[in-house]
Design an enzyme around this catalytic site. Structure first.
Site, PDB file in Angstrom:
ATOM      1  N   CYS A 147       0.891  -1.298   0.110  1.00 23.29           N
ATOM      2  CA  CYS A 147      -0.076   0.239  -0.134  1.00 23.29           C
ATOM      3  C   CYS A 147       0.878   1.233   0.011  1.00 23.29           C
ATOM      4  O   CYS A 147       1.589   1.419  -0.877  1.00 23.29           O
ATOM      5  CB  CYS A 147      -1.104  -0.029   1.229  1.00 23.29           C
ATOM      6  SG  CYS A 147      -2.369   1.215   0.854  1.00 23.29           S
ATOM      7  N   HIS A 156      -3.194  -5.568   0.843  1.00 23.78           N
ATOM      8  CA  HIS A 156      -2.558  -5.871   2.151  1.00 23.78           C
ATOM      9  C   HIS A 156      -2.571  -7.151   2.502  1.00 23.78           C
ATOM     10  O   HIS A 156      -3.407  -7.657   3.382  1.00 23.78           O
ATOM     11  CB  HIS A 156      -3.506  -5.191   3.127  1.00 23.78           C
ATOM     12  CG  HIS A 156      -3.409  -3.595   3.039  1.00 23.78           C
ATOM     13  ND1 HIS A 156      -2.531  -2.885   3.718  1.00 23.78           N
ATOM     14  CD2 HIS A 156      -3.953  -2.718   2.725  1.00 23.78           C
ATOM     15  CE1 HIS A 156      -2.680  -1.554   3.747  1.00 23.78           C
ATOM     16  NE2 HIS A 156      -3.603  -1.341   3.046  1.00 23.78           N
ATOM     17  N   GLU A 212      -0.618  -8.446   4.909  1.00 26.94           N
ATOM     18  CA  GLU A 212      -0.651  -8.665   6.479  1.00 26.94           C
ATOM     19  C   GLU A 212      -1.901  -8.720   7.124  1.00 26.94           C
ATOM     20  O   GLU A 212      -2.263  -9.158   8.307  1.00 26.94           O
ATOM     21  CB  GLU A 212       0.208  -7.422   7.024  1.00 26.94           C
ATOM     22  CG  GLU A 212      -0.520  -6.080   7.106  1.00 26.94           C
ATOM     23  CD  GLU A 212      -0.467  -5.232   5.855  1.00 26.94           C
ATOM     24  OE1 GLU A 212      -0.282  -5.963   4.661  1.00 26.94           O
ATOM     25  OE2 GLU A 212      -1.047  -4.234   5.816  1.00 26.94           O
TER      26      GLU A 212
END
Lengths: 224, 740
Positions: free
Chosen positions: A86, A194, A196
């Protein structure tokens, strides 16, 4: 393995990356403050999401001048693995470590949703655990995620197999549906989604883990 | 001085929204006339917004204590124990008036203000929710303006919350003509910390330095608090300069720096500068500790030159904090703020005489007792009569041409349609704690440090409360607690945002009094004490008052686990209505979504509520969820059974439902009688056994099936529609009505 998670003023996915590495993958991580020029001891570096320097001027435009970015450049030039998620991707393009730019989403609005990503290449330290064409469900959360570059650059990225992920249903108007790309040396990756955020069984899926696991596989192979 | 012969003092009092009586009290407290700066200070501290002068005597009726409560009302936020040495701080606050004047910045700074309330206590914000209300989007006269306000508010919340890095995990969006000139923007925030990390807004320790940190003080937002305590007139459109501009990046730095500075152990007390800025933070911190504060304005970082004491003291520039440090340890704190690139300055000291003493280059320009400002505001026992209402008790006669058509119309209404267009503009996942995000009955965030999750629900219902403020308020609390129970959480505490009209009108004051009493009764009953909140009065425009709209946010606790979804996950499940089909008559149908969306009418009374029945139902629903018996569960709320069924199909799995009822079809399918929860289960006997053990009726109404929603009443087919059509009707309606 030990990951460095860079913290710029305004980073806000730093904790999430740290948590994914330490808790979901069981590896080590340390935060690296933006004014540090020292990345010694890290096996890989993550530039997390957020709004570094408040996105003032342009996303990533100020962060690229941080002292830590000189270290990141050196780390990448030396073959170290660098992943930008990002805002991290935006910073990598502003720093010219990756080509192209991320501009306002086509619809001019911030979008947060889980989308489908197609694995465009497995020939990378970030996707070696995946199979070509494999679809991952990963969230996006950005206002400026529309990948843009000139035709020659796009052609070159494709010719060199450096497009790493493509959107199945392009949410932000990215050229050629590009969601993530690799550096020429293939050791730096930027992606708008994303991973994560989907590295934990309690989150909506764990598809993002495979990006991290690919990195671990690549690092293990290197250290052998 | 006679009323007919206005003099300069009266004009001055008028611009400061102070009455003659209030001025006389100021003279009496000071023992002299106030100077202009002091008058300005009194005017903001004694404004309705800061002093609660019209509501205080009634707010005392609210329950505020339980074994979970660590901090009740009176601080920046309430605090609840969540076990394992951890606690949460949470509160709701309104930014209604600013959001009308400048929707984007009004909403953005609303988010900023409540976030500061949370982290000023030492908690890291981990969730935001918003309850927002607008005039109707399809209004001929005001539709364009209402759409613009909605868009601005949503983008303002998005801008601030996303950049700050807190997930916006849920809320509610309502459209009603009564909010035409007066949108409601109520923002709830919650943060987490350890018990030993709690900080208070107290200026203790005589001789301790007072430190200012964050953004510089500018001329923005002067008199915001008194603006927020006024009714709107045509001139309000000219008030733009009283709305502040927010900088979420600055706030993010302030958050990180404050939490880091707190870890030094050198901070004694801390408070954010919100409404009434420097004035409020100094006098409240001093008042709470019984101390004085003496500071010089020359040390206050200023954005503009030649600012007067009046302007500096009344500025509402955003992203500022005031803290008191341990004497001799200033440097440790200043270093942390330096690290984060934030300005900080020692501006004065804590004294022992209880005075707020403000100097300008050494010369005293303000000298007022802190407690006179914070605690001596006049209290009004405003007269109240019967709550205002201007609708009949008896309902119209009507017959539905097509129940299925009615259902589709309701799903496409801006109240009941998908709010995806809104919440996809919010980052609802950052910090990876969101176990259940927007669109469900309750939002759930996990606490990573423990095995506990916090469920949250925000609810209001202006129509119910307009029909009967007391019963309406009770229904809201019941609904919130039910939403939490459906996902398996035990409700533990509440915060409230009381949005009402002009309290100087006895029939509006009556709405406020009865609303508070209803909240008090229900919160006491459900053991969810109210630990703080906000009162927003004078919500009227050109003489039109909003519907009385208390908004309640309730938090509940549950063990961290994958959530029970709202939509049916697969075919072949039994559908059970815990609480049964319920009952309704014409009078109690007048506040329903059916009455609004299909009949465009409002009459009668809100649905009936039996608190004991509700409590048993919630206990049963909670046990079903926690013991893994529910494959899906959903509260029956707005739109009743038929809308709940439709919402159940939005994962693509339909339902075949057959019910027997003596109620007429519109009532059977759309009444909003409380105390009902729909459960989809593969363990029907166990669910029925749980219901029986809690003494809750349970009616098996059908099964989940592929492809369509079918509803039969007494053998007659009322609805038979594909789930795709239901979804399409519901999903795109908001975007279509916004023309985006």
């Amino acid at each position: 393995m030990k990951f460095g998670v860079v913290v710029f003023p305004g980073s806000n996915c730093d904790h999430d990356a740290y948590y994914a590495v330490t808790r979901n993958l069981g590896h080590q991580a340390d935060f690296v403050w933006h004014d540090s020029e020292n990345l010694n001891g890290f096996d890989a570096v993550i530039l997390p999401g957020g709004f570094s320097y408040g996105d003032h001027l342009r996303c990533g435009a100020v962060a690229r001048f941080s002292p830590v970015m000189r270290a990141v450049k050196k780390f990448a030039d030396g073959g170290g693995l660098v992943a930008g998620f990002c805002n991290g991707f935006q910073i990598l393009t502003e720093a010219h470590i990756l080509p192209g730019a991320l501009i306002r989403n086509k619809g001019l609005r911030y979008i947060c949703k889980t989308i489908e990503l197609e694995t465009a290449t497995t020939n990378s330290p970030f996707t070696n655990a995946l199979s070509k064409g494999q679809v991952l469900r990963v969230p996006i959360a950005h206002g400026e995620g529309c990948y843009t570059a000139d035709e020659a650059t796009l052609d070159q990225l494709e010719a060199e197999d450096r497009v790493v992920f493509r959107y199945k249903d392009n949410p932000n108007g990215s050229m050629r549906s590009i969601a993530g790309i690799l550096s020429a040396g293939r050791n730096v990756m930027g992606m708008m989604p994303h991973p994560e955020r989907v590295a934990d069984p309690l989150m909506p899926g764990t598809d993002g883990l495979q990006v991290f696991q690919s990195m671990l596989t690549a690092l293990a192979a290197n250290s052998r | 001085m006679s009323e007919t012969n206005p003099n300069p003092l009266d004009a001055l009092l008028k611009t400061h929204k102070l009455t003659r009586g209030e001025y006389e009290k100021i003279q009496q407290l000071l023992g002299r006339d106030p100077n202009l700066t002091e008058l300005g200070i009194f005017s903001v501290m004694w404004s309705e917004h800061c002093s609660y002068k019209s509501s205080k005597e009634h707010l005392k009726k609210l329950p505020t204590e339980s074994k979970h409560v660590l901090q009740g009302p009176g601080e920046n936020a309430g605090i609840i124990d969540i076990g394992d040495g951890y606690a949460i701080a949470f509160k709701i606050e309104s930014h209604n008036h600013p959001s009308f004047i400048e929707p984007f910045q009004g909403a953005a700074t609303g988010v900023g203000g409540i976030l500061r309330d949370i982290f000023t206590m030492g908690a890291r914000p981990i969730a935001v929710m918003d309850a927002i209300r607008f005039g109707r989007l399809d209004s001929k006269e005001n539709g364009a303006r209402n759409r613009r306000i909605l868009d601005g508010v949503v983008q303002g919340i998005s801008h601030y919350g996303n950049c700050f890095g807190v997930p916006t995990v849920g809320g509610e969006t309502v459209f009603e003509s009564s909010y035409d000139g007066n949108p409601l923007v109520n923002v709830f925030a919650m943060g987490v910390f350890r018990h030993d990390e709690i900080f208070y807004g107290k200026a203790t320790g005589v001789g301790n330095p007072v430190i200012y940190v964050g953004a510089r003080t500018g001329r923005d937002g002067i008199h915001g608090a008194s603006m927020a305590s006024d009714v709107f007139t045509e001139a309000s459109k000219q008030q733009r300069p009283t709305v502040q501009v927010g900088d979420p990046f600055m706030e993010k730095l302030l958050l990180e720096a404050c939490l880091e500075a707190m870890k030094t152990g050198a901070i004694v007390g801390i408070q954010d500068m919100g409404a009434a800025g420097l004035t409020c933070s100094t006098s409240e911190m001093g008042s709470r500790a019984g101390t004085g504060i003496d500071f010089d304005l020359k040390h206050v970082p200023q954005r503009e030159t030649d600012m007067t004491p009046y302007e500096i003291m009344l500025s509402e520039s955003q992203e500022r904090m005031l803290l008191v440090a341990e004497k001799g340890r200033e440097r440790e704190i200043l270093d942390v703020f330096d690290k984060w690139g934030l300005e900080s300055a020692v501006i004065g000291t804590v004294t022992d005489d209880g005075m707020l003493r403000v100097r300008e280059n050494g010369t005293v320009v303000v000298e007022i007792k802190n407690r006179d400002l914070a605690d001596e505001a006049p209290l009004y026992h405003r007269p109240y009569t019967k709550p205002y209402r201007n609708v009949p008790v008896d309902g119209p006669s009507f017959t539905s041409a097509s129940v299925e058509g009615d259902l589709l119309k309701m799903l496409a209404s801006s109240d009941l349609c998908s709010k995806r267009w809104i919440w996809e503009q919010y980052d609802y996942m950052v910090r990876t704690n969101t176990i259940a995000g927007p669109g469900g009955d309750a939002a759930i965030v996990r606490i990573k440090e423990t095995g506990t999750s916090v469920a949250m629900s925000l609810d209001g219902n202006g129509r119910y409360c307009y029909l009967d403020p007391r019963e309406g308020a009770k229904l809201i609390v019941a609904e919130c607690c039910r939403n939490l129970s459906v996902v398996g959480a035990t409700p533990v505490s509440a915060t409230n945002n009381l949005n009402f009209g002009n309290p100087e009108r006895p029939e509006i004051m009556a709405q406020l009094v009865e609303g508070i009493e209803g909240l008090a009764e229900a919160c006491r009953f459900f053991e969810t004490p109210i630990t703080g909140g906000n009162v927003s009065l004078y919500n009227e425009t050109l003489g039109e008052s909003i519907f009385p709209t208390p908004v309640v946010g309730i938090v509940g606790l549950l063990p961290t686990a994958p959530p029970v979804p709202m939509a049916f996950p697969k075919v072949g499940l039994d559908l059970v209505l815990l609480g049964g089909l319920g009952d309704c008559d014409l009078t109690h149908f007048g506040g329903t979504q059916y009455a609004k969306q299909v009949l465009d009418a409002l009459w009668g009374l809100p649905p009936k509520l039996d608190l004991e029945v509700e409590k048993s139902l919630q206990a049963a629903a909670r046990e079903v969820a926690l013991s893994g018996l529910a494959e899906a569960a959903h509260d029956l709320g707005d739109g009743g059974l038929a809308v709940a069924l439709a919402e159940g199909t939005f994962a693509g799995v339909g339902a075949a439902v057959s019910i027997e009822s003596a109620l007429r079809p519109e009532f059977a399918l759309f009444h909003e009688g409380a105390s009902r929860v729909m459960v989809a289960t593969s363990k029907l006997p166990e669910v029925l056994a749980v219901a029986a053990r809690h003494g809750v009726p349970a009616t098996v109404i059908g099964k989940t099936v592929a492809g369509e929603l079918s509803i039969q009443l007494n053998g007659a087919q009322l609805v038979q529609v594909s789930v795709d059509k239901l979804y399409q009707t519901w999903d795109r309606a908001l975007e279509e009505s916004l023309h985006v």
